[in-house]
Design a protein around this motif. Structure first.
Motif: not given
Length: 130
Positions: A8-31
């Motif tokens: 059932e798991l989609p065939s995602l690369s490790t990089e895509k999985i990490l980006n999916f997990v990390e993206s909600p925690h990355i701050k957007k307001s940093i210069p």
């Protein structure tokens, strides 16, 4: 895991999985910050049951890692003694990052500033062209 769950798991690369997990925690307001910039960083400090923001101002000596693990080393001189501190940029403990001054440097790590004292440690200012 069972074999049925693996199918059932989609065939995602490790990089895509990490980006999916990390993206909600990355701050957007940093210069955009560069090595050589003088920055003022607001850090949440907890004292007893109160929380306040303490500012730390200094020159960025180095940047390390990438993504959510991005860290910067900031150096300031306090009462004649050099103090360095590493900050995890996307940490919830950081309240703000403000660029005070940008400097033109030709190195990615400015560790040579540790041994230079006084006026010799000045960096040439970089002016943004807009």
């Amino acid at each position: 895991m069972k074999n049925s769950n693996l199918k059932e798991l989609p065939s995602l690369s490790t990089e895509k999985i990490l980006n999916f997990v990390e993206s909600p925690h990355i701050k957007k307001s940093i210069p955009k910050i560069f090595v050589g910039d003088t920055v003022k960083i607001g850090v949440f400090i907890k004292e007893g049951n109160k929380e306040r923001v303490q500012y730390y101002q200094g020159i960025i000596l180095a940047k390390a890692n990438s993504g959510i693990n991005l860290t910067i080393s900031v150096r300031k001189v306090f009462q004649g003694i050099g103090v360095e501190r590493k900050f995890l940029i996307h940490s919830p403990k950081l309240e703000s990052i403000e660029i005070i001054k940008s400097s033109r440097v030709r190195r990615s790590k400015l560790y040579y500033l540790r041994s230079i004292v006084g006026k010799g440690s000045r960096l040439k200012q970089r002016f943004s062209t807009k």
